[in-house]
Design an enzyme around this catalytic site. Structure first.
Site, PDB file in Angstrom:
ATOM      1  N   SER A  99       0.836  -1.218   0.000  1.00 48.32           N
ATOM      2  CA  SER A  99       0.000   0.000   0.000  1.00 48.32           C
ATOM      3  C   SER A  99       0.865   1.259   0.000  1.00 48.32           C
ATOM      4  O   SER A  99       0.541   2.252  -0.660  1.00 48.32           O
ATOM      5  CB  SER A  99      -0.915   0.041   1.229  1.00 48.32           C
ATOM      6  OG  SER A  99      -1.790  -1.047   1.218  1.00 48.32           O
ATOM      7  N   LEU A 139      -9.172  11.409  -1.041  1.00 47.58           N
ATOM      8  CA  LEU A 139     -10.442  11.426  -1.766  1.00 47.58           C
ATOM      9  C   LEU A 139     -11.608  11.130  -0.807  1.00 47.58           C
ATOM     10  O   LEU A 139     -12.561  11.897  -0.704  1.00 47.58           O
ATOM     11  CB  LEU A 139     -10.411  10.379  -2.902  1.00 47.58           C
ATOM     12  CG  LEU A 139     -11.706  10.243  -3.706  1.00 47.58           C
ATOM     13  CD1 LEU A 139     -12.002  11.516  -4.486  1.00 47.58           C
ATOM     14  CD2 LEU A 139     -11.614   9.052  -4.666  1.00 47.58           C
ATOM     15  N   THR A 140     -11.499  10.032  -0.062  1.00 46.61           N
ATOM     16  CA  THR A 140     -12.599   9.555   0.785  1.00 46.61           C
ATOM     17  C   THR A 140     -12.884  10.507   1.947  1.00 46.61           C
ATOM     18  O   THR A 140     -11.961  11.093   2.518  1.00 46.61           O
ATOM     19  CB  THR A 140     -12.229   8.166   1.367  1.00 46.61           C
ATOM     20  OG1 THR A 140     -11.916   7.296   0.279  1.00 46.61           O
ATOM     21  CG2 THR A 140     -13.361   7.570   2.190  1.00 46.61           C
ATOM     22  N   TRP A 170      -9.553   7.963   6.288  1.00 41.83           N
ATOM     23  CA  TRP A 170      -8.936   6.696   5.830  1.00 41.83           C
ATOM     24  C   TRP A 170      -7.828   6.949   4.830  1.00 41.83           C
ATOM     25  O   TRP A 170      -7.724   6.247   3.826  1.00 41.83           O
ATOM     26  CB  TRP A 170      -9.998   5.758   5.201  1.00 41.83           C
ATOM     27  CG  TRP A 170     -11.106   5.406   6.096  1.00 41.83           C
ATOM     28  CD1 TRP A 170     -12.408   5.783   5.968  1.00 41.83           C
ATOM     29  CD2 TRP A 170     -11.036   4.596   7.273  1.00 41.83           C
ATOM     30  NE1 TRP A 170     -13.150   5.265   6.993  1.00 41.83           N
ATOM     31  CE2 TRP A 170     -12.330   4.531   7.808  1.00 41.83           C
ATOM     32  CE3 TRP A 170     -10.003   3.922   7.934  1.00 41.83           C
ATOM     33  CZ2 TRP A 170     -12.640   3.836   8.970  1.00 41.83           C
ATOM     34  CZ3 TRP A 170     -10.296   3.224   9.080  1.00 41.83           C
ATOM     35  CH2 TRP A 170     -11.591   3.185   9.591  1.00 41.83           C
ATOM     36  N   LEU A 247      -7.339   5.952  -9.267  1.00 42.30           N
ATOM     37  CA  LEU A 247      -7.747   4.712  -8.589  1.00 42.30           C
ATOM     38  C   LEU A 247      -7.561   3.512  -9.514  1.00 42.30           C
ATOM     39  O   LEU A 247      -7.160   2.433  -9.072  1.00 42.30           O
ATOM     40  CB  LEU A 247      -9.206   4.801  -8.129  1.00 42.30           C
ATOM     41  CG  LEU A 247      -9.486   5.779  -6.981  1.00 42.30           C
ATOM     42  CD1 LEU A 247     -10.962   5.755  -6.618  1.00 42.30           C
ATOM     43  CD2 LEU A 247      -8.654   5.473  -5.749  1.00 42.30           C
ATOM     44  N   ASN A 248      -7.828   3.691 -10.802  1.00 39.88           N
ATOM     45  CA  ASN A 248      -7.634   2.571 -11.728  1.00 39.88           C
ATOM     46  C   ASN A 248      -6.174   2.129 -11.776  1.00 39.88           C
ATOM     47  O   ASN A 248      -5.880   0.947 -11.912  1.00 39.88           O
ATOM     48  CB  ASN A 248      -8.122   2.943 -13.132  1.00 39.88           C
ATOM     49  CG  ASN A 248      -9.607   2.657 -13.270  1.00 39.88           C
ATOM     50  OD1 ASN A 248     -10.138   1.753 -12.610  1.00 39.88           O
ATOM     51  ND2 ASN A 248     -10.280   3.419 -14.093  1.00 39.88           N
ATOM     52  N   ARG A 251      -5.671   0.167  -8.555  1.00 39.27           N
ATOM     53  CA  ARG A 251      -6.376  -1.127  -8.611  1.00 39.27           C
ATOM     54  C   ARG A 251      -5.602  -2.136  -9.451  1.00 39.27           C
ATOM     55  O   ARG A 251      -5.614  -3.329  -9.171  1.00 39.27           O
ATOM     56  CB  ARG A 251      -7.760  -0.927  -9.241  1.00 39.27           C
ATOM     57  CG  ARG A 251      -8.695  -0.188  -8.347  1.00 39.27           C
ATOM     58  CD  ARG A 251      -9.917   0.313  -9.080  1.00 39.27           C
ATOM     59  NE  ARG A 251     -10.763   1.050  -8.153  1.00 39.27           N
ATOM     60  CZ  ARG A 251     -11.760   1.840  -8.514  1.00 39.27           C
ATOM     61  NH1 ARG A 251     -12.049   2.005  -9.793  1.00 39.27           N
ATOM     62  NH2 ARG A 251     -12.480   2.457  -7.605  1.00 39.27           N
ATOM     63  N   GLU A 371     -10.009   1.086  -2.704  1.00 40.12           N
ATOM     64  CA  GLU A 371      -9.903   1.144  -4.168  1.00 40.12           C
ATOM     65  C   GLU A 371     -11.131   0.526  -4.834  1.00 40.12           C
ATOM     66  O   GLU A 371     -11.027  -0.180  -5.836  1.00 40.12           O
ATOM     67  CB  GLU A 371      -8.644   0.401  -4.664  1.00 40.12           C
ATOM     68  CG  GLU A 371      -7.369   0.760  -3.964  1.00 40.12           C
ATOM     69  CD  GLU A 371      -6.882   2.149  -4.295  1.00 40.12           C
ATOM     70  OE1 GLU A 371      -7.439   2.760  -5.223  1.00 40.12           O
ATOM     71  OE2 GLU A 371      -5.974   2.616  -3.618  1.00 40.12           O
TER      72      GLU A 371
HETATM   73  C1  LIG Z   1      -6.888   0.754   5.286  1.00 43.10           C
HETATM   74  C2  LIG Z   1      -7.570   1.683   4.343  1.00 43.10           C
HETATM   75  C3  LIG Z   1      -6.821   2.603   3.609  1.00 43.10           C
HETATM   76  C4  LIG Z   1      -7.455   3.516   2.766  1.00 43.10           C
HETATM   77  N1  LIG Z   1      -6.695   4.436   2.069  1.00 43.10           N
HETATM   78  C5  LIG Z   1      -7.324   5.424   1.361  1.00 43.10           C
HETATM   79  C6  LIG Z   1      -6.561   6.487   0.752  1.00 43.10           C
HETATM   80  O1  LIG Z   1      -5.334   6.503   0.782  1.00 43.10           O
HETATM   81  N2  LIG Z   1      -7.246   7.499   0.129  1.00 43.10           N
HETATM   82  C7  LIG Z   1      -8.616   7.527   0.056  1.00 43.10           C
HETATM   83  O2  LIG Z   1      -9.159   8.477  -0.511  1.00 43.10           O
HETATM   84  N3  LIG Z   1      -9.358   6.517   0.623  1.00 43.10           N
HETATM   85  C8  LIG Z   1      -8.748   5.479   1.267  1.00 43.10           C
HETATM   86  N4  LIG Z   1      -9.494   4.460   1.852  1.00 43.10           N
HETATM   87  C9  LIG Z   1     -10.960   4.538   1.798  1.00 43.10           C
HETATM   88  C10 LIG Z   1     -11.603   3.494   0.899  1.00 43.10           C
HETATM   89  O3  LIG Z   1     -11.387   3.796  -0.443  1.00 43.10           O
HETATM   90  C11 LIG Z   1     -13.104   3.433   1.281  1.00 43.10           C
HETATM   91  O4  LIG Z   1     -13.167   2.784   2.532  1.00 43.10           O
HETATM   92  C12 LIG Z   1     -13.938   2.693   0.241  1.00 43.10           C
HETATM   93  O5  LIG Z   1     -14.086   3.454  -0.920  1.00 43.10           O
HETATM   94  C13 LIG Z   1     -15.336   2.353   0.776  1.00 43.10           C
HETATM   95  O6  LIG Z   1     -15.943   3.435   1.365  1.00 43.10           O
HETATM   96  P1  LIG Z   1     -16.603   3.290   2.838  1.00 43.10           P
HETATM   97  O7  LIG Z   1     -15.633   2.629   3.733  1.00 43.10           O
HETATM   98  O8  LIG Z   1     -17.119   4.616   3.211  1.00 43.10           O
HETATM   99  O9  LIG Z   1     -17.800   2.275   2.645  1.00 43.10           O
HETATM  100  P2  LIG Z   1     -19.280   2.627   2.108  1.00 43.10           P
HETATM  101  O10 LIG Z   1     -19.196   3.364   0.820  1.00 43.10           O
HETATM  102  O11 LIG Z   1     -20.070   3.198   3.219  1.00 43.10           O
HETATM  103  O12 LIG Z   1     -19.821   1.162   1.798  1.00 43.10           O
HETATM  104  C14 LIG Z   1     -20.330   0.294   2.817  1.00 43.10           C
HETATM  105  C15 LIG Z   1     -20.921  -0.929   2.134  1.00 43.10           C
HETATM  106  O13 LIG Z   1     -21.984  -0.524   1.251  1.00 43.10           O
HETATM  107  C16 LIG Z   1     -21.744  -1.009  -0.047  1.00 43.10           C
HETATM  108  N5  LIG Z   1     -22.233  -0.090  -1.073  1.00 43.10           N
HETATM  109  C17 LIG Z   1     -21.990   1.241  -1.198  1.00 43.10           C
HETATM  110  N6  LIG Z   1     -22.599   1.728  -2.296  1.00 43.10           N
HETATM  111  C18 LIG Z   1     -23.222   0.675  -2.887  1.00 43.10           C
HETATM  112  C19 LIG Z   1     -24.032   0.520  -4.050  1.00 43.10           C
HETATM  113  N7  LIG Z   1     -24.291   1.538  -4.881  1.00 43.10           N
HETATM  114  N8  LIG Z   1     -24.538  -0.710  -4.324  1.00 43.10           N
HETATM  115  C20 LIG Z   1     -24.253  -1.763  -3.518  1.00 43.10           C
HETATM  116  N9  LIG Z   1     -23.505  -1.686  -2.410  1.00 43.10           N
HETATM  117  C21 LIG Z   1     -22.995  -0.488  -2.101  1.00 43.10           C
HETATM  118  C22 LIG Z   1     -20.224  -1.123  -0.141  1.00 43.10           C
HETATM  119  O14 LIG Z   1     -19.831  -1.987  -1.186  1.00 43.10           O
HETATM  120  C23 LIG Z   1     -19.899  -1.656   1.255  1.00 43.10           C
HETATM  121  O15 LIG Z   1     -20.118  -3.032   1.289  1.00 43.10           O
HETATM  122  C24 LIG Z   1      -8.863   3.498   2.648  1.00 43.10           C
HETATM  123  C25 LIG Z   1      -9.609   2.546   3.371  1.00 43.10           C
HETATM  124  C26 LIG Z   1      -8.978   1.647   4.190  1.00 43.10           C
HETATM  125  C27 LIG Z   1      -9.792   0.639   4.960  1.00 43.10           C
END
Ligand SMILES: Cc1cc2nc3c(=O)[nH]c(=O)nc-3n(C[C@H](O)[C@H](O)[C@H](O)COP(=O)(O)OP(=O)(O)OC[C@H]3O[C@@H](n4cnc5c(N)ncnc54)[C@H](O)[C@@H]3O)c2cc1C
Length: 392
Positions: A99, A139-140, A170, A247-248, A251, A371
């Site tokens: 990572s 981004l997140t 995150w 992100l692509n 990934r 991702e």
């Molecule tokens: C260790 C770690 C490192 C990270 N590093 C980065 C980083 O460097 N930069 C950055 O920007 N982000 C980072 N992230 C964030 C990561 O990209 C997000 O956690 C991810 O995009 C999911 O968002 P969320 O956790 O808010 O889950 P949510 O979006 O809340 O999703 C929760 C659940 O709902 C489901 N869901 C959501 N929308 C839909 C839909 N339309 N249809 C069906 N199911 C759906 C999801 O698949 C999931 O199962 C990191 C995360 C972790 C855990």
């Protein structure tokens, strides 16, 4: 007992024959580095939730791994397949280590390399390629994960300057970064900003208590009236396609990388099965154990062939986002399955930190989510198959 020499999963299909000499050299260099510099320490780093990220970044820089498939500005300029192979070897050490390299190269550096001005590239990329400057990618947000389009972080013009406000959640490498690429809403749409982390109003806090990816720094970023000059904006992209294309890139690294964690689990289980004695013989004698090993080897090989095919497509400039989704979804999902099955072969020993399996298994839960979650990749594939977007 069989007289045949046991083989590793990828030897079964002679995977090496599919790689060029240069690709094998890069793969072997990274593998040797991980064996000598990562594996002896990783269990402790993981347990302590701390790692010498700055020193590691410099070592990765001197190995040419940071932004390695980018051209110019001190980057190694390898093909994408070599980058994938490097990710696989790094993740055989730990997903957190991979990572660090992914976020630096595919997210922070790629954003500047692809969308930055010449001055921005010259200012930031050489130090980032060396590993003396660490980057992160914001981004997140707490309320906007899978759907970043709703982000609240915003940038407003103030004379010739920009003023940024918001929080990001995150964010890998956030609290150790020298520079953050931050995505924010503006009047024109979502835009990327290069934020030196010493700028007044910027702060980052490490997120504690993670049970996954413990050998990786994850942080919350806070931007409070962060004033930036006009030229801090990435000039060559407006809209969500900017962060999505970064992100692509990341990934793509993950679809190779996750197989490294799986391979390490598989190899641990295979070796263990040959030495662990139950019912007067090694547990590898049992057909049920061999079935597990054979099925895991099959999935490793299929995942590797898929990754390699996608790598060749990327090197030909023909890789499409839904194909990346297919690879990330399959290879992370199967890697988790391999980690779980490998764990069963080690019995009780499988749950300890003495062996790497439980660590890889826990890490892969993060890899499944970041991702793009597995559900988001399923929807991307579904959209490609039906022409219908089912995200809302
Ligand atoms: C260790 C770690 C490192 C990270 N590093 C980065 C980083 O460097 N930069 C950055 O920007 N982000 C980072 N992230 C964030 C990561 O990209 C997000 O956690 C991810 O995009 C999911 O968002 P969320 O956790 O808010 O889950 P949510 O979006 O809340 O999703 C929760 C659940 O709902 C489901 N869901 C959501 N929308 C839909 C839909 N339309 N249809 C069906 N199911 C759906 C999801 O698949 C999931 O199962 C990191 C995360 C972790 C855990």
């Amino acid at each position: 007992m069989s007289q045949i020499t046991p083989q590793s999963a990828l030897e079964l299909i002679n995977a090496d024959s599919l790689l060029s000499d240069e690709e094998r050299d890069i793969r072997d260099t990274v593998r040797a580095y991980v064996e000598s510099e990562i594996k002896p320490h990783i269990a402790t780093w993981y347990e302590d939730g701390e790692l010498p990220a700055r020193e590691l970044a410099k070592s990765f820089g001197s190995l040419g791994l940071l932004g390695m498939h980018l051209e110019g500005y001190g980057c190694a300029g390898t093909n994408a397949t070599s980058y994938g192979l490097a990710c696989l070897e790094l993740e055989a050490g730990d997903s957190g280590i991979r990572s660090l390299v992914s976020v630096q190269g595919s997210l922070a550096m790629f954003a500047i390399w692809k969308f930055g001005s010449e001055e921005q590239k010259e200012q930031w990329l050489p130090g980032m390629a060396e590993g003396t400057t660490i980057g992160c990618f914001g981004l997140t947000e707490t309320d906007f994960g899978s759907n970043p389009s709703g982000m609240r972080t915003n940038a407003k013009r103030d004379g010739d300057d920009w003023v940024l406000n918001g929080t990001k959640m995150w964010i890998t490498n956030g609290s150790i970064a020298d520079v953050a690429v931050v995505w924010a809403q503006t009047e024109e749409g979502i835009r990327g900003f290069i934020v030196p982390t010493t700028t007044k109003g910027f702060s980052a806090k490490t997120i504690k208590g993670k049970l996954s990816l413990r050998a990786s720094v994850t942080s919350e970023l806070v931007l409070e009236n962060v004033k930036l000059p006009q030229d801090a904006v990435l000039p060559n992209v407006v809209g969500l396609k900017g962060p999505m294309s970064c992100l692509n890139e990341a990934r793509f690294g993950i679809l190779f990388g996750s197989l490294g964690a799986a391979r390490d689990c598989f190899e641990t289980a295979r070796e263990y099965s040959l030495s662990r004695i139950q019912f007067d013989g090694p547990i590898a004698n049992f057909q049920l154990t061999q079935e597990k090993l054979a099925n895991m080897a099959l999935e490793l090989q299929k995942g590797f062939l898929l990754a390699l095919h996608l790598g060749r497509l990327k090197d030909d400039g023909k890789l499409r986002p839904e194909q990346i989704s297919l690879g990330k979804l399959n290879n992370v999902r199967e890697s988790i399955e391999i980690a779980r099955t490998s764990r069963t072969i080690l019995g009780a020993n499988g749950i300890t930190g003495e062996y790497p399996i439980m660590r890889h298994a826990a890490n892969l839960e993060s890899v499944l989510t970041y991702e793009g979650t597995s559900e988001i990749h399923l929807l991307t594939i579904g959209r490609a198959l039906t022409g219908i977007s089912a995200f809302r």
